[in-house]
Design a protein around this motif. Sequence first.
Motif, PDB file in Angstrom:
ATOM      1  N   ASP A 119      -1.873   4.681  -0.251  1.00 13.92           N
ATOM      2  CA  ASP A 119      -3.257   4.560   0.218  1.00 13.92           C
ATOM      3  C   ASP A 119      -4.175   4.617  -0.996  1.00 13.92           C
ATOM      4  N   ASP A 120      -5.209   3.771  -1.009  1.00 17.32           N
ATOM      5  CA  ASP A 120      -6.084   3.743  -2.174  1.00 17.32           C
ATOM      6  C   ASP A 120      -7.123   4.864  -2.175  1.00 17.32           C
ATOM      7  N   THR A 144      -1.277   4.170  -5.156  1.00 11.84           N
ATOM      8  CA  THR A 144      -2.699   3.860  -5.012  1.00 11.84           C
ATOM      9  C   THR A 144      -2.959   2.438  -4.533  1.00 11.84           C
ATOM     10  N   ASP A 145      -1.936   1.594  -4.482  1.00  9.61           N
ATOM     11  CA  ASP A 145      -2.081   0.232  -3.986  1.00  9.61           C
ATOM     12  C   ASP A 145      -0.702  -0.339  -3.677  1.00  9.61           C
ATOM     13  N   HIS A 191       1.727  -0.607  -6.733  1.00  8.70           N
ATOM     14  CA  HIS A 191       2.191   0.735  -7.073  1.00  8.70           C
ATOM     15  C   HIS A 191       3.219   1.226  -6.052  1.00  8.70           C
ATOM     16  N   ARG A 203      -5.513  -2.197   3.805  1.00 11.67           N
ATOM     17  CA  ARG A 203      -6.446  -2.739   2.816  1.00 11.67           C
ATOM     18  C   ARG A 203      -6.408  -1.914   1.541  1.00 11.67           C
ATOM     19  N   MET A 204      -5.766  -2.477   0.511  1.00 12.11           N
ATOM     20  CA  MET A 204      -5.658  -1.824  -0.786  1.00 12.11           C
ATOM     21  C   MET A 204      -5.834  -2.873  -1.875  1.00 12.11           C
ATOM     22  N   PRO A 205      -6.265  -2.464  -3.080  1.00 11.38           N
ATOM     23  CA  PRO A 205      -6.430  -3.426  -4.174  1.00 11.38           C
ATOM     24  C   PRO A 205      -5.093  -3.931  -4.704  1.00 11.38           C
ATOM     25  N   ARG A 206      -5.168  -5.023  -5.457  1.00 10.16           N
ATOM     26  CA  ARG A 206      -4.029  -5.691  -6.106  1.00 10.16           C
ATOM     27  C   ARG A 206      -3.056  -6.317  -5.109  1.00 10.16           C
ATOM     28  N   ASP A 213      -2.195  -5.962  -0.710  1.00 15.48           N
ATOM     29  CA  ASP A 213      -2.450  -5.201   0.520  1.00 15.48           C
ATOM     30  C   ASP A 213      -1.152  -4.675   1.118  1.00 15.48           C
TER      31      ASP A 213
END
Length: 218
Positions: free
Chosen positions: A9-10, A35-36, A39, A57-60, A62
Amino acid sequence: MTIRILIADDQAMVRAGFAMILAAEDDIEVVGEATDGVHALELAERHRPDVVLMDIRMPRMDGLEALRRLTRPGTVNPPKVVVVTTFDDDEYVQRALSEGASGFLIKDSGPALLVEAIRAAYSGEALVSPAITVRLLRQFHGSAPAPRKPDTALSEREKDLVRLVARGLTNAEIATELSISVGTVKTHLGNVQIKLPARNRVEIAAWAWESGLVGGRR
């Protein structure tokens, strides 16, 4: 057996909250926090968790793409993935389950359901947030043909329990409603799964709607 968990989870506060909840369980150990999505894949390769709690919804990358990669055909000993998100969009639910998710929870579902979903995933079952299950089944109910006569002999107590499962109640809530213990609820659910047969409570609820046991059709 200890269930090894990876949290992806971000949001740091969400990761910390989940870790705190799970630290109270004797049979669950958090082995990593991602964190994404990228990761998450790295840590899954490194720690080989049994279950991944995956945000969408996470960066880099999903969570749905990370889920697809973790559970793709040919993967050796892939982890079970439980999607935990603030977004209960039906498309997300259907995509996650079609990509191999072993559960779909809303983040405000509560600690008890989070732990129940982890244990269900670990044992090979799938648990979807009751509110989502009920909504999807109601959609099914609205487009389903006339109810068929149930072809399984459930006891009256088992029928009462199945109705409550179809309404989206958790095991603890069912126990309170029927004035029985959570252990007795689990025993009844096991018997119902054998009789139907059904792999999990989602399939039990689907049977209840299809048979007309709930929904005002019987």
